[in-house]
Enzyme design. Structure first.
Site, PDB file in Angstrom:
ATOM      1  N   GLU A 211       0.844  -1.204  -0.042  1.00 13.19           N
ATOM      2  CA  GLU A 211      -0.045   0.061  -0.042  1.00 13.19           C
ATOM      3  C   GLU A 211       0.798   1.286   0.146  1.00 13.19           C
ATOM      4  O   GLU A 211       1.862   1.337   0.825  1.00 13.19           O
ATOM      5  CB  GLU A 211      -0.795  -0.098   1.454  1.00 13.19           C
TER       6      GLU A 211
ATOM      7  N   LYS B 255      -9.671   1.710  -2.415  1.00 14.20           N
ATOM      8  CA  LYS B 255      -9.986   1.201  -1.248  1.00 14.20           C
ATOM      9  C   LYS B 255     -11.439   1.445  -0.977  1.00 14.20           C
ATOM     10  O   LYS B 255     -11.883   2.712  -0.834  1.00 14.20           O
ATOM     11  CB  LYS B 255      -8.975   1.809  -0.393  1.00 14.20           C
TER      12      LYS B 255
ATOM     13  N   CYS C 184      -5.761  -3.103   2.821  1.00 14.71           N
ATOM     14  CA  CYS C 184      -5.465  -2.881   3.863  1.00 14.71           C
ATOM     15  C   CYS C 184      -6.890  -2.964   4.806  1.00 14.71           C
ATOM     16  O   CYS C 184      -7.047  -4.010   5.120  1.00 14.71           O
ATOM     17  CB  CYS C 184      -4.854  -1.708   4.243  1.00 14.71           C
TER      18      CYS C 184
HETATM   19  O1  AKG Z   1      -6.950  -2.175  10.141  1.00 15.83           O
HETATM   20  C1  AKG Z   1      -5.985  -1.886  10.604  1.00 15.83           C
HETATM   21  O2  AKG Z   1      -5.667  -1.897  11.801  1.00 15.83           O
HETATM   22  C2  AKG Z   1      -5.112  -0.890   9.977  1.00 15.83           C
HETATM   23  C3  AKG Z   1      -5.457  -0.456   8.595  1.00 15.83           C
HETATM   24  C4  AKG Z   1      -4.587   0.488   7.889  1.00 15.83           C
HETATM   25  O3  AKG Z   1      -3.455   0.742   8.023  1.00 15.83           O
HETATM   26  C5  AKG Z   1      -4.906   1.018   6.414  1.00 15.83           C
HETATM   27  O4  AKG Z   1      -6.104   0.664   6.199  1.00 15.83           O
HETATM   28  O5  AKG Z   1      -4.218   1.449   5.845  1.00 15.83           O
END
Ligand code: AKG
Length: 306
Positions: free
Chosen positions: A48, A137, A179
């Site tokens: 990411e 996303k 993510c």
């Molecule tokens: O879900 C999480 O704890 C981290 C998510 C995250 O870092 C993101 O979505 O970039």
């Protein structure tokens, strides 16, 4: 039964050291992807926000314009770098994610953004350099754990609105999400029930939720759906504003970790074996035991009736 994964394939996850220098990130990504393909990988994943630091203040600064597609080199150097790289490496490149800018002409939403919208967007390329898919996303990372971490992507970003399934003719279908999307099992279940053999999540968990949930989420999505799962993080930089968890990993359809890195830069390469999904599903036959007479099939848009 036909194998969901049509033939065995080597998957690589590049846990890249991402810096504030975009040009460096792109050339560094190139050398690491080529290292992965020298080891036989045919699908290579980047993390990411691999071309920028991760953080709301950085999204507008690093954002590139992707539409109309294909963008010019000036609009999106990353699009062109990845397209060229896919050709050079002769591999599918799942290009982690980058901040994307969409400017809607004449629209001033009253939100101080002057008709601009930013997304956290994945670009996936075929070995001939063609763009195969984009994923924005869907679930924005908005959390507030007192004394630990507060993050609000929605201060800047807008969410995507679709599940992304990519059909790779020689291997089968893969699903791509980013993510925080991993925390929403419906998305994974729908992708798996639509025939994905692999769920890929470029991601950048942090020191709090990484320790708690990163491995658990990866193994849970694999276990629930009996498919392969790959999570690809940037390596950890304790000098950066955001300290990524690292620990990129590939999990098999039985929720066993095939390989996991630590926090440092590195590459995971593992063979995903054709027939493994079916072997696991034969042993624990969830697929024939589901009770859609009791609860709905979310992949068919079913609704729960009391
Ligand atoms: O879900 C999480 O704890 C981290 C998510 C995250 O870092 C993101 O979505 O970039």
């Amino acid at each position: 039964m036909a194998s969901l994964l049509k033939q065995s394939v080597k998957l690589a996850l590049v846990q890249l050291a991402c810096t504030a220098d975009k040009a460096h990130n792109l050339s560094h990504a190139r050398s690491k992807v080529l290292e992965a393909t020298k080891r036989g990988a045919k699908i290579v994943v980047l993390p990411e926000c691999f071309n920028s630091p991760y953080g709301t203040k950085y999204f507008p600064q690093y954002a590139e314009t992707l539409l109309p597609s294909p963008p010019t080199e000036a609009q999106s150097p990353t699009f062109h770098a990845l397209s060229k790289l896919a050709k050079e490496a002769n591999a599918y490149i799942v290009g982690g994610s980058i901040p994307e800018l969409v400017e809607e002409e004449g629209s001033k939403g009253g939100d101080g953004k002057d008709g601009k919208k930013w997304y956290n967007t994945n670009l996936t390329f075929a070995p001939n350099g063609e763009l195969l898919a984009t994923h924005r996303k869907v679930h924005l990372f908005d959390i507030d754990i007192p004394g630990k971490i507060k993050f609000k992507e929605s201060d800047v970003l807008s969410p995507g609105n679709k599940i992304t399934l990519v059909d790779i003719p020689e291997y089968g279908k893969i699903a791509i999400a980013i993510c925080y999307d991993i925390r929403f099992p419906e998305l994974a279940t729908i992708a798996a029930r639509k025939g994905a053999f692999l769920l890929l999540y470029p991601g950048a968990f942090n020191m709090t939720t990484g320790a708690l949930h990163w491995e658990l989420q990866a193994r849970a999505r694999a276990m629930d759906n009996q498919v392969f799962v790959g999570l690809c993080s940037p390596s950890r930089d304790m000098e950066a504003d955001y300290n990524a968890w690292g620990h990129s990993m590939i999990v098999d359809p039985n929720a066993e970790i095939l390989e996991q890195l630590d926090e440092k830069e590195g590459i995971v390469v593992q063979e995903l074996k054709a027939g493994r999904i079916e072997e696991v599903r034969k042993g624990i036959p969830l697929y024939t035991q589901r009770r859609f007479d009791v609860y709905p099939d979310v992949s068919e848009g079913g609704r729960f009736k009391e």
